[in-house]
Design an enzyme around this catalytic site. Sequence first.
Site, PDB file in Angstrom:
ATOM      1  N   GLU A 101       6.243 -23.778 -29.850  1.00  0.00           N
ATOM      2  CA  GLU A 101       5.670 -23.946 -28.508  1.00  0.00           C
ATOM      3  C   GLU A 101       6.646 -24.719 -27.640  1.00  0.00           C
ATOM      4  O   GLU A 101       7.298 -25.661 -28.106  1.00  0.00           O
ATOM      5  CB  GLU A 101       4.364 -24.753 -28.599  1.00  0.00           C
ATOM      6  N   ASP A 105       0.079 -29.884 -24.316  1.00  0.00           N
ATOM      7  CA  ASP A 105      -0.594 -30.824 -23.406  1.00  0.00           C
ATOM      8  C   ASP A 105      -1.915 -31.267 -24.036  1.00  0.00           C
ATOM      9  O   ASP A 105      -1.941 -32.206 -24.809  1.00  0.00           O
ATOM     10  CB  ASP A 105      -0.833 -30.165 -22.050  1.00  0.00           C
ATOM     11  N   PHE A 154       4.847 -32.836 -13.561  1.00  0.00           N
ATOM     12  CA  PHE A 154       5.014 -31.378 -13.552  1.00  0.00           C
ATOM     13  C   PHE A 154       6.490 -31.073 -13.761  1.00  0.00           C
ATOM     14  O   PHE A 154       7.346 -31.522 -12.997  1.00  0.00           O
ATOM     15  CB  PHE A 154       4.546 -30.798 -12.209  1.00  0.00           C
ATOM     16  N   ARG A 167      12.056 -20.589 -15.062  1.00  0.00           N
ATOM     17  CA  ARG A 167      12.108 -20.664 -16.531  1.00  0.00           C
ATOM     18  C   ARG A 167      13.557 -20.582 -17.016  1.00  0.00           C
ATOM     19  O   ARG A 167      13.871 -20.980 -18.134  1.00  0.00           O
ATOM     20  CB  ARG A 167      11.325 -19.491 -17.152  1.00  0.00           C
TER      21      ARG A 167
HETATM   22  C1  PRP Z   1       1.647 -23.654 -21.841  1.00  0.00           C
HETATM   23  C2  PRP Z   1       2.330 -23.915 -23.175  1.00  0.00           C
HETATM   24  C3  PRP Z   1       1.195 -23.915 -24.140  1.00  0.00           C
HETATM   25  C4  PRP Z   1       0.035 -24.449 -23.323  1.00  0.00           C
HETATM   26  C5  PRP Z   1      -0.133 -25.897 -23.635  1.00  0.00           C
HETATM   27  O1  PRP Z   1       1.501 -22.288 -21.655  1.00  0.00           O
HETATM   28  O2  PRP Z   1       3.298 -22.938 -23.482  1.00  0.00           O
HETATM   29  O3  PRP Z   1       0.914 -22.616 -24.643  1.00  0.00           O
HETATM   30  O4  PRP Z   1       0.368 -24.297 -21.940  1.00  0.00           O
HETATM   31  O5  PRP Z   1      -1.264 -26.392 -22.979  1.00  0.00           O
HETATM   32  P1  PRP Z   1      -2.464 -27.068 -23.767  1.00  0.00           P
HETATM   33  O6  PRP Z   1      -1.893 -27.935 -24.844  1.00  0.00           O
HETATM   34  O7  PRP Z   1      -3.148 -27.884 -22.680  1.00  0.00           O
HETATM   35  O8  PRP Z   1      -3.359 -25.990 -24.299  1.00  0.00           O
HETATM   36  P2  PRP Z   1       1.114 -21.634 -20.254  1.00  0.00           P
HETATM   37  O9  PRP Z   1      -0.366 -21.384 -20.218  1.00  0.00           O
HETATM   38  O10 PRP Z   1       1.684 -22.453 -19.139  1.00  0.00           O
HETATM   39  O11 PRP Z   1       1.814 -20.193 -20.346  1.00  0.00           O
HETATM   40  P3  PRP Z   1       3.376 -19.798 -20.272  1.00  0.00           P
HETATM   41  O12 PRP Z   1       4.024 -20.282 -21.543  1.00  0.00           O
HETATM   42  O13 PRP Z   1       3.335 -18.302 -20.199  1.00  0.00           O
HETATM   43  O14 PRP Z   1       3.960 -20.447 -19.043  1.00  0.00           O
END
Ligand code: PRP
Length: 181
Positions: A101, A105, A154, A167
């Site tokens: 990952e 968060d 952010f 990205r």
């Molecule tokens: C981000 C990151 C995780 C998730 C973490 O993905 O890659 O998958 O958020 O957040 P959490 O711990 O609060 O669940 P995002 O939804 O931004 O998608 P992306 O990777 O396509 O930008």
Amino acid sequence: MNFASDVIDKVLISEQDIQTRIRELGSQISHDYRMTGVHLVGVLKGSVPLVADLLRAIHVPVTVDFLAVSGYGPAERRRGSVRVIKDLDQNVAGRPVLVVEDVIDTGLTLSYILRILRARQPASLNVLAFLDRPGLRLVDLPIRYVGFPIPDDFLIGYGLDYQERYRNLPFIATLKPSLLD
Ligand code: PRP
């Protein structure tokens, strides 16, 4: 002038520091999985640059697959679940799986991913989170490898987006606060 200079506040983690940490993680993973090899499962889309770099920093047999889940927005939170929108191509049963990952968060996305993968009975199941915001965590999760702990700002770059852009930055930067007003 960099194409992103109008949105960057400051660089938080330089390209050199990212690449140094990737080499360290690659060495550690190569050591830990020396007997079995490792099957990386990248979570789209933020993990793409990380998986590409990590693959080349691992020096034992390695395979790779990708998974995409819906973002954990307020609607999903109400429903209490995340959805798989692109499933793995390969079966993970009996394999040494390492979920990759870009950032953790709340931990809710990862908690869902671990639940569905565990049900498929991999030989082992571990997690690498390149960035970790422990300040936002809602569920406690075992994270075997962490690249950098980060503050709650952010961030953009190295897989992280602002409105799906940036990205491709090779470093990680904070976004100008005025853009979030
Ligand atoms: C981000 C990151 C995780 C998730 C973490 O993905 O890659 O998958 O958020 O957040 P959490 O711990 O609060 O669940 P995002 O939804 O931004 O998608 P992306 O990777 O396509 O930008």
